[in-house]
Design a protein around this motif. Structure first.
Motif, PDB file in Angstrom:
ATOM      1  N   ALA A  66     -56.105  54.478 -33.308  1.00  0.00           N
ATOM      2  CA  ALA A  66     -55.610  53.832 -34.487  1.00  0.00           C
ATOM      3  C   ALA A  66     -55.926  52.354 -34.404  1.00  0.00           C
ATOM      4  N   PHE A  67     -56.521  51.780 -35.371  1.00  0.00           N
ATOM      5  CA  PHE A  67     -57.048  50.454 -35.307  1.00  0.00           C
ATOM      6  C   PHE A  67     -56.054  49.588 -36.303  1.00  0.00           C
ATOM      7  N   PRO A  68     -55.478  48.741 -35.761  1.00  0.00           N
ATOM      8  CA  PRO A  68     -54.293  48.099 -36.432  1.00  0.00           C
ATOM      9  C   PRO A  68     -54.928  46.765 -37.250  1.00  0.00           C
ATOM     10  N   VAL A  69     -55.547  47.052 -38.522  1.00  0.00           N
ATOM     11  CA  VAL A  69     -55.940  46.172 -39.009  1.00  0.00           C
ATOM     12  C   VAL A  69     -55.350  45.067 -39.865  1.00  0.00           C
ATOM     13  N   ASP A  70     -53.819  45.284 -39.766  1.00  0.00           N
ATOM     14  CA  ASP A  70     -53.069  44.286 -40.238  1.00  0.00           C
ATOM     15  C   ASP A  70     -53.040  43.049 -39.172  1.00  0.00           C
ATOM     16  N   THR A  71     -53.125  43.401 -38.094  1.00  0.00           N
ATOM     17  CA  THR A  71     -52.826  42.304 -36.979  1.00  0.00           C
ATOM     18  C   THR A  71     -54.170  41.798 -36.275  1.00  0.00           C
ATOM     19  N   VAL A  72     -55.268  42.449 -36.224  1.00  0.00           N
ATOM     20  CA  VAL A  72     -56.456  42.033 -35.793  1.00  0.00           C
ATOM     21  C   VAL A  72     -57.568  41.556 -36.594  1.00  0.00           C
ATOM     22  N   MET A  73     -57.309  41.787 -37.980  1.00  0.00           N
ATOM     23  CA  MET A  73     -58.502  41.516 -38.813  1.00  0.00           C
ATOM     24  C   MET A  73     -58.285  39.787 -39.023  1.00  0.00           C
ATOM     25  N   ARG A  74     -59.478  39.223 -39.170  1.00  0.00           N
ATOM     26  CA  ARG A  74     -59.206  37.799 -39.615  1.00  0.00           C
ATOM     27  C   ARG A  74     -60.335  37.265 -40.717  1.00  0.00           C
ATOM     28  N   ASN A  75     -59.853  36.329 -41.393  1.00  0.00           N
ATOM     29  CA  ASN A  75     -61.004  35.943 -42.429  1.00  0.00           C
ATOM     30  C   ASN A  75     -60.895  36.994 -43.615  1.00  0.00           C
ATOM     31  N   ILE A  76     -59.982  37.653 -43.881  1.00  0.00           N
ATOM     32  CA  ILE A  76     -59.670  38.573 -44.938  1.00  0.00           C
ATOM     33  C   ILE A  76     -58.253  38.619 -45.157  1.00  0.00           C
ATOM     34  N   THR A  77     -57.782  38.690 -46.341  1.00  0.00           N
ATOM     35  CA  THR A  77     -56.433  38.689 -46.552  1.00  0.00           C
ATOM     36  C   THR A  77     -55.754  39.946 -46.856  1.00  0.00           C
ATOM     37  N   ALA A  78     -54.591  40.143 -46.650  1.00  0.00           N
ATOM     38  CA  ALA A  78     -53.686  41.375 -46.750  1.00  0.00           C
ATOM     39  C   ALA A  78     -53.941  42.028 -48.014  1.00  0.00           C
ATOM     40  N   ALA A  79     -54.316  41.341 -49.031  1.00  0.00           N
ATOM     41  CA  ALA A  79     -54.452  42.073 -50.410  1.00  0.00           C
ATOM     42  C   ALA A  79     -55.852  42.772 -50.271  1.00  0.00           C
ATOM     43  N   GLU A  80     -56.879  41.977 -49.731  1.00  0.00           N
ATOM     44  CA  GLU A  80     -58.201  42.457 -49.695  1.00  0.00           C
ATOM     45  C   GLU A  80     -58.274  43.633 -48.841  1.00  0.00           C
ATOM     46  N   ILE A  81     -57.470  43.538 -47.746  1.00  0.00           N
ATOM     47  CA  ILE A  81     -57.636  44.907 -46.733  1.00  0.00           C
ATOM     48  C   ILE A  81     -56.985  45.874 -47.745  1.00  0.00           C
ATOM     49  N   GLY A  82     -55.736  45.827 -48.265  1.00  0.00           N
ATOM     50  CA  GLY A  82     -55.305  46.935 -48.956  1.00  0.00           C
ATOM     51  C   GLY A  82     -56.233  47.345 -50.172  1.00  0.00           C
ATOM     52  N   ARG A  83     -56.901  46.341 -50.864  1.00  0.00           N
ATOM     53  CA  ARG A  83     -57.880  46.877 -51.958  1.00  0.00           C
ATOM     54  C   ARG A  83     -58.927  47.749 -51.332  1.00  0.00           C
ATOM     55  N   ASP A  84     -59.756  47.255 -50.382  1.00  0.00           N
ATOM     56  CA  ASP A  84     -60.757  47.938 -49.723  1.00  0.00           C
ATOM     57  C   ASP A  84     -60.444  49.189 -49.028  1.00  0.00           C
ATOM     58  N   LEU A  85     -59.259  49.230 -48.431  1.00  0.00           N
ATOM     59  CA  LEU A  85     -58.819  50.433 -47.937  1.00  0.00           C
ATOM     60  C   LEU A  85     -58.737  51.549 -49.094  1.00  0.00           C
ATOM     61  N   ALA A  86     -58.061  51.068 -50.138  1.00  0.00           N
ATOM     62  CA  ALA A  86     -57.921  51.996 -51.258  1.00  0.00           C
ATOM     63  C   ALA A  86     -58.947  52.375 -51.817  1.00  0.00           C
ATOM     64  N   ASP A  87     -60.114  51.600 -52.007  1.00  0.00           N
ATOM     65  CA  ASP A  87     -61.400  52.046 -52.217  1.00  0.00           C
ATOM     66  C   ASP A  87     -61.935  53.075 -51.575  1.00  0.00           C
ATOM     67  N   ALA A  88     -61.779  53.103 -50.157  1.00  0.00           N
ATOM     68  CA  ALA A  88     -62.370  53.908 -49.452  1.00  0.00           C
ATOM     69  C   ALA A  88     -61.361  55.194 -49.182  1.00  0.00           C
ATOM     70  N   GLN A  89     -60.443  55.374 -49.861  1.00  0.00           N
ATOM     71  CA  GLN A  89     -59.124  56.243 -49.711  1.00  0.00           C
ATOM     72  C   GLN A  89     -58.622  56.241 -48.538  1.00  0.00           C
ATOM     73  N   LEU A  90     -58.868  55.347 -47.711  1.00  0.00           N
ATOM     74  CA  LEU A  90     -57.936  55.406 -46.258  1.00  0.00           C
ATOM     75  C   LEU A  90     -56.580  54.641 -46.545  1.00  0.00           C
ATOM     76  N   THR A  91     -55.777  55.301 -45.304  1.00  0.00           N
ATOM     77  CA  THR A  91     -54.338  54.536 -45.236  1.00  0.00           C
ATOM     78  C   THR A  91     -54.138  53.963 -43.904  1.00  0.00           C
ATOM     79  N   LYS A  92     -53.417  53.093 -43.649  1.00  0.00           N
ATOM     80  CA  LYS A  92     -53.249  52.410 -42.570  1.00  0.00           C
ATOM     81  C   LYS A  92     -52.020  53.390 -41.786  1.00  0.00           C
ATOM     82  N   PRO A  93     -52.319  53.698 -40.032  1.00  0.00           N
ATOM     83  CA  PRO A  93     -53.249  52.625 -39.481  1.00  0.00           C
ATOM     84  C   PRO A  93     -54.748  53.517 -39.909  1.00  0.00           C
TER      85      PRO A  93
END
Length: 332
Positions: A66-93
């Protein structure tokens, strides 16, 4: 009559008709059901084979974590993370693959990266089992080439404190070895990487004692058909390996991309573990642009297994095109 049959008109079904048909119960077959068979609940052996010219390439899975995208990603907003994961039909973690690549040149058996071993817990450490399932034994490996010395790439070179590949020479760039094996670097590094320094020392020690840890001082061809190339940023001595047989080439790129759903459309997105986020971003941006133009085959450590595919341009970013499954790799 099947409930769908009344909606079939001239070989076509309307969307409304399909919705109604799916809502109707289907006739159940008569007789005794055999649903009492126990579920297996395990994955198939994690290996995938392909030919690269006359070289045989076997992708090996060490597992997923499980890759903790919310805590380890940088230079990308939470909104952008949510949008791009939704586009790829992925859910966290997001489950991140840990892939390695076994290259049989016909003269040498070379493993590029070795997974996490026991260092990531029960999720991983499956590389040796999958290597055996693929028809090889750890004793047959001649060289292990590491892209870098992070736990999930180097942890698998040892088992119970002993070399997992007892006849292999382990190689990594000298800059990588100098950094991770240095007490001074550990003292100056961030606290969250402290265990990474310890792990690098521990996994390389058995090979040092036997004279089988041999860093290379310059990038270039290390063995016929396999060339080490610099890819700085994620770690100080991070390397890629270009595998070539004639015109056929495969670039094993290590940690250029951690989460494809985020860093392909947004190459500027980095991770906390990058030693230099600026260099990592610059390396990824330049490399993705080149790969999209060259259509070079890529072996990716952290893209969904088997991690083999191509990069293509998509808008202002890029997309990953996985290789088409080939159930019978052609003979060279």
């Amino acid at each position: 009559m099947h409930p769908c049959s009344s909606f079939i008109k001239a070989g076509r079904l309307s969307l409304a008709a399909i919705a109604v048909a799916l809502a109707l119960p289907l006739a159940m077959p008569t007789g005794v059901a055999h649903a009492a068979a126990p579920q297996v609940q395990t994955q198939a052996p994690g290996y995938y084979r392909m030919m690269l010219g006359k070289f045989e390439v076997t992708a090996l899975s060490d597992g997923t974590h499980a890759f903790p995208v919310d805590t380890v990603m940088r230079n990308i907003t939470a909104a952008e993370i949510g949008r791009d994961l939704a586009d790829a039909q992925l859910t966290k973690p997001v489950q991140g693959s840990i892939n390695a690549f076994l290259i049989n040149t016909g003269k040498k058996l070379v493993l590029i990266d070795a997974g996490a071993g026991v260092l990531y817990g029960n999720c991983c450490g499956r590389l040796l089992d999958n290597l055996r399932a693929a028809g090889y034994q750890p004793e047959q490996v001649d060289e292990v080439l590491l892209t870098h010395l992070h736990k999930d790439h180097a942890g698998g070179i040892v088992t119970n404190g002993k070399p997992a590949f007892p006849n292999a020479v382990v190689r990594v760039s000298q800059a990588e070895a100098d950094y991770w094996l240095s007490p001074a670097s550990k003292a100056a590094g961030p606290d969250f990487l402290s265990t990474f320094f310890d792990a690098a020392v521990n996994v390389t020690a058995p090979y040092m004692r036997s004279g089988r840890f041999q860093p290379y001082t310059s990038f270039g061809e290390l063995t016929p058909g396999i060339t080490a190339m610099p890819a700085p940023g994620h770690t100080p001595g991070h390397a890629m390996y270009l595998v070539s047989d004639g015109a056929q080439q495969l670039l094993v790129w290590g940690d250029i991309v951690h989460v494809a759903a985020l860093q392909m459309p947004q190459p500027a997105a980095t991770v906390q573990y990058d030693s230099s986020q600026e260099d990592a971003r610059a390396t990824r941006t330049a490399l993705l642009k080149k790969l999209a133009g060259d259509h070079l085959l890529v072996g990716a450590a952290h893209i969904a297994f088997p991690g083999l595919g191509h990069v293509r341009q998509q808008g202002d970013g890029y997309a990953w095109l996985p290789v088409n499954y080939d159930g019978l790799p052609p003979a060279p």
